[in-house]
Design an enzyme around this catalytic site. Structure first.
Site, mmCIF file in Angstrom:
data_model
loop_
_atom_site.group_PDB
_atom_site.id
_atom_site.type_symbol
_atom_site.label_atom_id
_atom_site.label_comp_id
_atom_site.label_asym_id
_atom_site.label_seq_id
_atom_site.Cartn_x
_atom_site.Cartn_y
_atom_site.Cartn_z
ATOM 1 N N THR A 100 0.971 -1.204 -0.123
ATOM 2 C CA THR A 100 -0.182 -0.005 -0.058
ATOM 3 C C THR A 100 0.673 1.366 0.133
ATOM 4 O OG1 THR A 100 -1.505 1.391 1.578
ATOM 5 C CG2 THR A 100 -0.177 -0.447 2.601
ATOM 6 N N ASP A 101 0.481 2.362 -0.554
ATOM 7 C CA ASP A 101 1.117 3.953 -0.457
ATOM 8 C C ASP A 101 1.124 4.092 0.999
ATOM 9 O OD1 ASP A 101 -1.723 4.275 0.105
ATOM 10 O OD2 ASP A 101 -1.886 5.642 -1.724
ATOM 11 N N GLU A 102 0.391 3.384 1.931
ATOM 12 C CA GLU A 102 0.320 3.918 3.320
ATOM 13 C C GLU A 102 1.664 3.809 3.970
ATOM 14 O OE1 GLU A 102 -2.946 3.447 5.943
ATOM 15 O OE2 GLU A 102 -4.451 3.528 4.337
ATOM 16 N N TYR A 151 -1.564 -0.470 11.033
ATOM 17 C CA TYR A 151 -1.804 -1.034 9.979
ATOM 18 C C TYR A 151 -0.712 -0.926 8.972
ATOM 19 C CZ TYR A 151 -3.276 -1.417 4.924
ATOM 20 O OH TYR A 151 -3.296 -1.765 3.622
ATOM 21 N N LYS A 155 2.353 -3.440 7.237
ATOM 22 C CA LYS A 155 2.443 -3.665 5.806
ATOM 23 C C LYS A 155 3.876 -3.351 5.595
ATOM 24 C CE LYS A 155 -0.357 -4.469 3.052
ATOM 25 N NZ LYS A 155 -0.633 -5.892 2.479
#
Ligand code: NAD
Ligand code: DAU
Length: 339
Positions: free
Chosen positions: A125-127, A153, A157
């Site tokens: 994810t870009d997060e 979260y 990741k």
């Protein structure tokens, strides 16, 4: 080709199963999913009728079960979507995020080493890049942007991404990683912004916007995410990270108002509620690398995608009604009751 899709009973994994069955009818697709609250066999109803589709209920962190499945099918490619994916839940209860997202990934990587595969792909994810400030619209996440996470979260990741890349460097495992922006489309679990706002509007309920609704997300129609992953697993360079996104940046309040407009409702149910702790301000992907190397471009504009999505939820109440009638009700009352 035998392709394992973990988390295939969830939102993006389910869409990817259908993408493969449609675009690569000679491939065999094996879905591994433990069916958490976010997994739904109703999503796979059509896929189960296809003789090239197989379903195995298992937890990716269960080593014995995962090794057994690798022995049974001898897969060529693993695409790992299985994860705890909701930021708000990770703030309430981080531990399961570490177990599934990090330990689960490590078990899959070990299985790949033990049984041999041609490609392991990690759906990230870009997060993992943290966020960008609202007053610098010139800044975008590239693959070189440092990892700088905000929530349990995104930290889990990021941990998984580093492990995947370490298995390439240390053991020579043929891996790729993709980091995508926010997805939307069919089969999206109702706890996430877009389906939640559609369903609450249809039910005449308040529309809980965190903070001032100024946070920006870079929205990608889910089928475009699927086509990007498909290109990476077939033609992407081993050991590489690819960002996926389509320059569709919108504030949350714009998205909510767009949904109201499409459903022909006024804005009276918009309710500004307590902000998410550590709330990331802006995500924005620079997709130059995947475009230049693999010729990938998104095909669906936000206006087109959001219209298709609203229509899907209008037509598929029998998919989402049982979800919001069940355990979800408790989560909703507990989470939004405190806001
Ligand atoms: P989701 O929550 O809708 O689905 C997750 C699926 O994984 C469910 O079917 C669930 O049952 C399964 N699962 C969870 N824990 C498991 C375990 N221990 N073993 C086996 N299966 C398990 O998630 P999603 O939104 O479809 O996201 C899929 C992947 O894409 C995740 O890795 C997420 O981090 C990533 N991602 C999501 C987005 C997005 O906007 N939704 C964007 C970028 C990346
Ligand atoms: O960027 C990719 C990520 O996008 C994925 O890695 C995650 O798995 C996925 O869940 C998503 O994370 P977000 O936190 O951006 O998605 P969510 O739908 O939870 O929230 C989108 C924005 O809307 C965010 O700024 C918070 C806000 N929001 C969300 C909910 C659920 C609200 O204002 N009200 C809400 O009720």
């Amino acid at each position: 080709m035998k392709i394992v899709v973990t988390g295939g009973a969830g939102f993006i994994g389910g869409n990817f199963v259908y993408y493969l069955l449609k675009n690569h009818p000679d491939d065999q697709v094996i879905c591994i999913d433990s069916l958490t609250y976010a997994g739904n066999m109703a999503t796979l109803e059509e896929a189960l009728k296809n003789p090239n589709f197989f379903f195995e209920k298992a937890d990716i962190a269960d080593r014995e079960a995962i090794y057994g499945i690798f022995e049974k099918y001898s897969p060529d490619i693993i695409v790992n979507f299985a994860a705890e994916s909701h930021v708000d839940r990770s703030i309430e209860n981080p531990e399961i995020f570490l177990k599934t997202n990090i330990i689960g990934t490590s078990v899959l990587l070990d299985a790949c080493r033990k049984y041999g595969i041609t490609r392991y792909h990690q759906v990230s994810t870009d997060e993992v890049y943290g966020d960008l400030p609202l007053d610098r619209p010139d800044l975008f996440f590239t693959e070189e942007t440092p990892i700088h996470t905000s929530s349990p979260y995104s930290s889990s990741k990021a941990g998984a991404d580093l492990l995947v890349l370490a298995y390439h460097r240390t053991f020579g495992l043929p891996v790729t990683v993709s980091r995508c922006s926010n997805n939307y489309g069919p089969y999206h679990f109702p706890e996430k912004l877009i389906p939640l706002m559609i369903i609450n509007t249809l039910n005449g309920k308040p529309l809980p916007v965190y903070g001032k609704g100024e946070n920006i997300r870079d929205w990608l129609y889910v089928e475009d995410h699927c086509s990007a992953i498909d290109k990476i697993i077939r033609n992407g360079r081993v050991g590489e990270v690819y960002n996926i996104g389509g320059h569709n940046e919108k504030t949350n309040i714009y998205v909510v108002k767009k949904i109201l407009e499409l459903l022909g409702k006024d804005e009276s149910n918009i309710t500004y509620v307590t902000d998410r702790p550590g709330h990331d301000m802006r995500y924005a992907i620079d997709p130059t690398k995947i475009h230049n190397e693999l010729g990938w471009l998104p095909e669906t504009s936000f206006d087109e995608g959001i219209k298709k999505t609203v229509e899907w939820y209008l037509k598929n109440q029998d998919w989402w009604q049982p979800i919001i009638d069940g355990e979800y009700q408790k989560y909703y009352e507990n989470h939004y009751g405190k806001k």
